[in-house]
Design a protein around this motif. Structure first.
Motif, PDB file in Angstrom:
ATOM      1  N   GLY A 255       0.803  -1.209   0.000  1.00  0.00           N
ATOM      2  CA  GLY A 255       0.000   0.000   0.000  1.00  0.00           C
ATOM      3  C   GLY A 255       0.838   1.261   0.000  1.00  0.00           C
TER       4      GLY A 255
ATOM      5  N   GLU B  64      -1.811 -11.081   3.559  1.00  0.00           N
ATOM      6  CA  GLU B  64      -3.229 -11.139   3.930  1.00  0.00           C
ATOM      7  C   GLU B  64      -3.411 -11.520   5.400  1.00  0.00           C
ATOM      8  OE1 GLU B  64      -5.528 -12.346  -0.241  1.00  0.00           O
ATOM      9  OE2 GLU B  64      -4.694 -13.935   1.029  1.00  0.00           O
TER      10      GLU B  64
ATOM     11  N   ASN C 220      -4.159  -3.676   4.664  1.00  0.00           N
ATOM     12  CA  ASN C 220      -5.594  -3.687   4.389  1.00  0.00           C
ATOM     13  C   ASN C 220      -5.931  -4.800   3.405  1.00  0.00           C
ATOM     14  OD1 ASN C 220      -8.281  -3.112   3.868  1.00  0.00           O
ATOM     15  ND2 ASN C 220      -7.830  -1.360   2.565  1.00  0.00           N
ATOM     16  N   ALA C 221      -5.815  -6.024   3.870  1.00  0.00           N
ATOM     17  CA  ALA C 221      -6.116  -7.198   3.053  1.00  0.00           C
ATOM     18  C   ALA C 221      -6.236  -8.389   3.992  1.00  0.00           C
ATOM     19  CB  ALA C 221      -5.007  -7.455   2.033  1.00  0.00           C
TER      20      ALA C 221
ATOM     21  N   ALA D  21      -8.334  -6.012   7.372  1.00  0.00           N
ATOM     22  CA  ALA D  21      -9.028  -5.265   6.327  1.00  0.00           C
ATOM     23  C   ALA D  21      -9.901  -4.173   6.944  1.00  0.00           C
ATOM     24  CB  ALA D  21      -9.896  -6.208   5.497  1.00  0.00           C
TER      25      ALA D  21
ATOM     26  N   THR E 176      -3.819  -1.819   0.415  1.00  0.00           N
ATOM     27  CA  THR E 176      -3.875  -2.924  -0.526  1.00  0.00           C
ATOM     28  C   THR E 176      -2.504  -3.592  -0.654  1.00  0.00           C
ATOM     29  OG1 THR E 176      -5.645  -1.878  -1.797  1.00  0.00           O
ATOM     30  CG2 THR E 176      -4.290  -3.474  -2.967  1.00  0.00           C
TER      31      THR E 176
ATOM     32  N   THR F  49      -3.252  -9.023  -6.691  1.00  0.00           N
ATOM     33  CA  THR F  49      -3.570  -7.915  -5.793  1.00  0.00           C
ATOM     34  C   THR F  49      -4.682  -8.355  -4.851  1.00  0.00           C
ATOM     35  OG1 THR F  49      -3.118  -6.406  -7.646  1.00  0.00           O
ATOM     36  CG2 THR F  49      -4.183  -5.463  -5.699  1.00  0.00           C
ATOM     37  N   SER F  50      -4.632  -7.897  -3.593  1.00  0.00           N
ATOM     38  CA  SER F  50      -5.654  -8.245  -2.607  1.00  0.00           C
ATOM     39  C   SER F  50      -5.916  -7.045  -1.717  1.00  0.00           C
ATOM     40  CB  SER F  50      -5.190  -9.444  -1.767  1.00  0.00           C
ATOM     41  OG  SER F  50      -6.178  -9.838  -0.833  1.00  0.00           O
ATOM     42  N   THR F  51      -7.192  -6.817  -1.356  1.00  0.00           N
ATOM     43  CA  THR F  51      -7.536  -5.635  -0.582  1.00  0.00           C
ATOM     44  C   THR F  51      -8.812  -5.803   0.223  1.00  0.00           C
ATOM     45  OG1 THR F  51      -7.831  -3.230  -0.735  1.00  0.00           O
ATOM     46  CG2 THR F  51      -8.957  -4.567  -2.377  1.00  0.00           C
TER      47      THR F  51
ATOM     48  N   SER G 220      -8.992  -3.268  -7.377  1.00  0.00           N
ATOM     49  CA  SER G 220      -8.177  -4.453  -7.105  1.00  0.00           C
ATOM     50  C   SER G 220      -8.684  -5.746  -7.749  1.00  0.00           C
ATOM     51  CB  SER G 220      -8.027  -4.656  -5.590  1.00  0.00           C
ATOM     52  OG  SER G 220      -7.301  -3.587  -5.026  1.00  0.00           O
TER      53      SER G 220
ATOM     54  N   THR H   6      -2.340   0.141  -6.224  1.00  0.00           N
ATOM     55  CA  THR H   6      -2.976   0.506  -4.969  1.00  0.00           C
ATOM     56  C   THR H   6      -3.307   1.989  -5.026  1.00  0.00           C
ATOM     57  OG1 THR H   6      -2.689   0.688  -2.563  1.00  0.00           O
ATOM     58  CG2 THR H   6      -0.710   0.892  -3.894  1.00  0.00           C
TER      59      THR H   6
END
Length: 358
Positions: free
Chosen positions: A38, A88, A94-95, A99, A204, A220-222, A236, A254
Motif C-alpha cells: 500500500g 493477507e 488492508n487485506a 481489512a 492494498t 492484488t488483494s484488498t 483491485s 494501490t
C-alpha cells in the motif's frame, strides 16, 4: 566534436550507466519478484521505530516466501500467492486480517490474479469468510469457466474448492474499527473525507513475479475503502485496472480505485507504446538520425509514471509496482511513502517504506 559523435558518446555512457537490473545473468536462469503493501501518507515522523521494523519484517517475510518458490524453479503464480497470503494474514495491511470496515461494520474482501503468457485471470469481490482471497481468485482462474465472482457466491465457490473458511470476526482489528467510527462521525458532520484522510494509506497488497520459465504473474488483494457502501468494488479485483500481466510486463496497483478503473491503469501501463525517439523532423534539425532506445524497464517506468500522473489529474492518488520482461522491478507512486520490496536472482534485494529510499 560533431553532434553525431557527441550523441554517440552520450549513448555509450548512458548504456554503461544503465540500471543493473537489465544486465543478463551469467549462469542461473533469471527470476524476480516485487511486492507492495500500500501507498499513502507514510512519514518517518509518524512512524515509531517498532512499527517501522514490524512493517519491514512483514515485507521481508513476504519476499522470502516468493524467493523460495522462484529459487527452486517454481512458477511465478506460486510465488505471487505465497507472498500475498502472508500479507493477507498480517493486520498491518488492508487485506485479509486487518481489512478495513464497510459502512455496515463488516469486512468485504477483493482480490485478483493474472498469468501473463496465457492471459488467464481470476478475481473475487465481496468475500466475507474466505481466509485468503488471493487463493480464491486463483481458484476462479484455474477451476472455473469465469473470471470474476462476487459476494456469497464467491465464498461458496471457495468453500467447494476446499479453501479455508473463517468466522468473519477473524478479520477484525480494533484499529480498523476505530477508523470506521471516525469516518462515520465525519460523514455525519457533513465533512468531505477520503479513505486517505482516515487511514493515511491505501493498504492494498500485491505482488508481481517472473519465473525461470519466463512467465510473469501479478496479483492484488484488498479490503477496499473504509466506510464503503452499497457493495462498492474498487480496482483491485478488476483485471486491467488493479492487476494485469502479459508477456511484456506485470502490474499491481494501490490507490483511489475509481480513478484506476477509469484509466484502466494496469493494462495501460503494460500496453503503452513508449518511445524515446524524437520526431523525424526534430532529428533532421539536429543533423542526425541517431536513435537512443529505452531499455524494457525504462519503458515500463515511463509508462507507469505517466499513468500515475493521469490518476493525479483526476484528483486521485496511489501507486503501482511492476516487472518488465527482463525481470527489472519498477515503482511509481505520488504519495510520501509506499510499503514495497523486490528481490532478483542477480542478488538485488531491497525493502523500503519512504519516498526517499532507493
Amino acid at each position: 566534436m560533431s553532434l553525431l559523435i557527441a550523441l554517440t558518446l552520450a549513448t555509450a555512457a548512458a548504456t554503461d550507466a544503465a540500471d543493473h537490473h537489465d544486465e543478463a545473468p551469467t549462469s542461473e536462469p533469471r527470476w524476480s519478484i516485487v511486492i507492495h503493501g500500500g501507498a499513502g501518507t507514510i512519514l518517518r515522523e509518524n512512524m515509531s521505530a517498532e512499527k517501522d521494523a514490524e512493517i519491514r519484517a512483514a515485507l521481508d517475510a513476504a519476499l522470502r516466501a516468493g524467493e523460495a518458490v522462484l529459487r527452486d524453479g517454481g512458477s511465478s503464480m506460486d510465488a505471487v500467492t505465497a507472498a500475498i497470503t502472508l500479507l493477507e494474514d498480517d493486520p498491518n495491511f488492508n487485506a485479509g486480517r486487518g481489512a478495513v470496515f464497510t459502512w455496515e461494520g463488516t469486512n468485504s474482501l477483493d482480490a485478483s490474479i493474472m498469468r501473463g503468457d496465457t492471459l488467464e485471470a481470476g478475481a473475487v469481490a465481496g468475500l466475507s469468510t474466505t481466509r485468503h482471497p488471493i487463493l480464491a481468485a486463483r481458484a476462479v482462474m484455474e477451476d472455473s469457466p469465469h473470471v470474476l465472482l462476487s459476494g456469497e457466491g464467491a465464498d461458496t465457490f471457495a468453500t467447494q474448492k476446499g479453501l479455508e473458511q473463517v468466522d468473519p470476526a477473524y478479520f477484525y482489528t480494533q484499529e480498523r474499527h476505530d477508523a470506521l467510527i471516525r469516518y462515520k462521525a465525519h460523514v455525519e458532520a457533513q465533512e468531505q473525507l477520503s479513505q486517505l484522510d482516515i487511514d493515511h494509506k491505501f493498504g492494498t497488497v500485491g505482488a508481481v513475479a517472473l519465473d525461470v520459465h519466463g512467465v510473469i504473474s501479478a496479483g492484488t488483494s484488498t479490503g477496499g475503502m473504509t466506510g464503503k457502501r452499497w457493495g462498492r468494488i474498487g480496482d483491485s479485483p478488476i483485471i486491467g485496472a488493479g492487476t494485469y500481466a502479459n508477456d511484456r510486463c506485470g502490474i499491481s496497483a494501490t490507490g483511489t480505485g475509481e480513478k484506476f478503473i477509469r484509466l484502466s491503469v494496469a493494462h495501460a501501463i503494460c500496453t503503452m507504446d513508449v518511445s524515446a525517439t524524437p520526431p523525424a523532423e526534430e532529428l533532421a534539425k539536429r543533423g542526425t538520425t541517431l536513435i537512443i532506445p529505452l531499455a524494457p524497464h525504462q519503458q515500463l517506468q515511463r509508462a507507469a509514471d505517466h499513468l500515475i500522473a493521469r490518476v493525479g489529474e483526476l484528483d486521485g492518488s496511489g501507486g503501482v509496482i511492476g516487472l518488465s520482461s527482463t525481470g527489472a522491478p519498477i515503482y511509481s507512486f505520488d504519495t510520501p511513502g509506499m510499503y514495497r520490496g523486490h528481490s532478483t536472482s542477480q542478488g538485488w534485494r531491497a525493502v523500503a517504506i519512504y519516498k526517499d529510499e532507493e
